[in-house]
Scaffold this motif. Structure first.
Motif, PDB file in Angstrom:
ATOM      1  N   PHE A 132       0.886  -1.278   0.059  1.00  0.00           N
ATOM      2  CA  PHE A 132       0.060   0.082  -0.191  1.00  0.00           C
ATOM      3  C   PHE A 132       0.750   1.222  -0.164  1.00  0.00           C
ATOM      4  N   TYR A 133       0.330   2.158  -0.541  1.00  0.00           N
ATOM      5  CA  TYR A 133       1.193   3.709  -0.599  1.00  0.00           C
ATOM      6  C   TYR A 133      -0.189   4.459   0.097  1.00  0.00           C
ATOM      7  N   GLU A 134       0.488   5.430   0.928  1.00  0.00           N
ATOM      8  CA  GLU A 134      -0.609   6.322   1.633  1.00  0.00           C
ATOM      9  C   GLU A 134       0.295   7.608   1.827  1.00  0.00           C
ATOM     10  N   TYR A 135      -0.330   8.845   1.588  1.00  0.00           N
ATOM     11  CA  TYR A 135       0.574  10.033   1.464  1.00  0.00           C
ATOM     12  C   TYR A 135      -0.699  11.078   2.224  1.00  0.00           C
ATOM     13  N   ILE A 136      -0.287  12.248   2.715  1.00  0.00           N
ATOM     14  CA  ILE A 136      -1.017  13.067   2.965  1.00  0.00           C
ATOM     15  C   ILE A 136      -0.393  14.412   2.184  1.00  0.00           C
ATOM     16  N   ASP A 137      -1.068  15.069   1.373  1.00  0.00           N
ATOM     17  CA  ASP A 137      -0.486  16.175   0.299  1.00  0.00           C
ATOM     18  C   ASP A 137      -1.260  17.365   0.978  1.00  0.00           C
TER      19      ASP A 137
END
Length: 165
Positions: A132-137
């Motif tokens: 999984f890839y998880e970001y807060i942009d």
């Protein structure tokens, strides 16, 4: 009508005209505009999670300008090219979460606004199980109201933080 009722209505009209002249008409509609913008962002996030390209691209102008402040690159993309990019991306990853929060909405007028917010996204790799890839942009969106709907004309990536489990 009685004189007192007419006087009250006249006073209310004078106050309303004064408010419009001193603050502008936009301030009266600001709460409604902010609600419309938040609804648009929620629909965009939902369309991303559903993988519905048609519903995603209706939230953008043609063309769309994308600015990446991290790499200092700017792209001007047609909606057709954006469609192709999204369809290709969706063959590699599945969007599980796309939420907007910590919004700072600046209403410029009834058809222009700027939103700075956090976009939280989580993707599942379709080729590697359990990846999984998880970001807060942190993003800045320049919006225009076209055809009765708010649309993103400029999407700016200001900062990106990978979420680690």
């Amino acid at each position: 009508m009685k004189k007192s009722v007419l006087l009250s209505i006249s006073l209310i009209l004078v106050i309303l005209i004064f408010v419009i002249l001193t603050t502008g008409c936009t301030s009266l509609f600001t709460p409604l505009i902010k609600i419309e913008i938040m609804q648009m962002l929620n629909k965009l996030g939902q369309a991303n999670v559903e993988g519905n390209v048609d519903q995603i691209i209706i939230h953008y102008t043609d063309p769309i300008t994308e600015v990446n402040h991290l790499s200092e690159e700017t792209y001007v993309t047609s909606l057709e090219d954006k469609r192709i990019e999204l369809e290709e991306m969706m063959t590699y990853v599945d969007c599980l979460v796309d939420d907007f929060s910590n919004e700072q909405i600046t209403i410029l007028d009834t058809t222009n606004a700027i939103v700075e917010c956090d976009e939280h996204s989580k993707f599942q790799d379709l080729f590697e199980e359990g990846v999984f890839y998880e970001y807060i942009d942190r993003v800045k969106l320049t919006l225009i109201k076209a055809e009765g709907n708010w649309k993103i004309s400029i999407y700016e990536l200001l900062a990106s933080e990978e979420v680690t489990p």
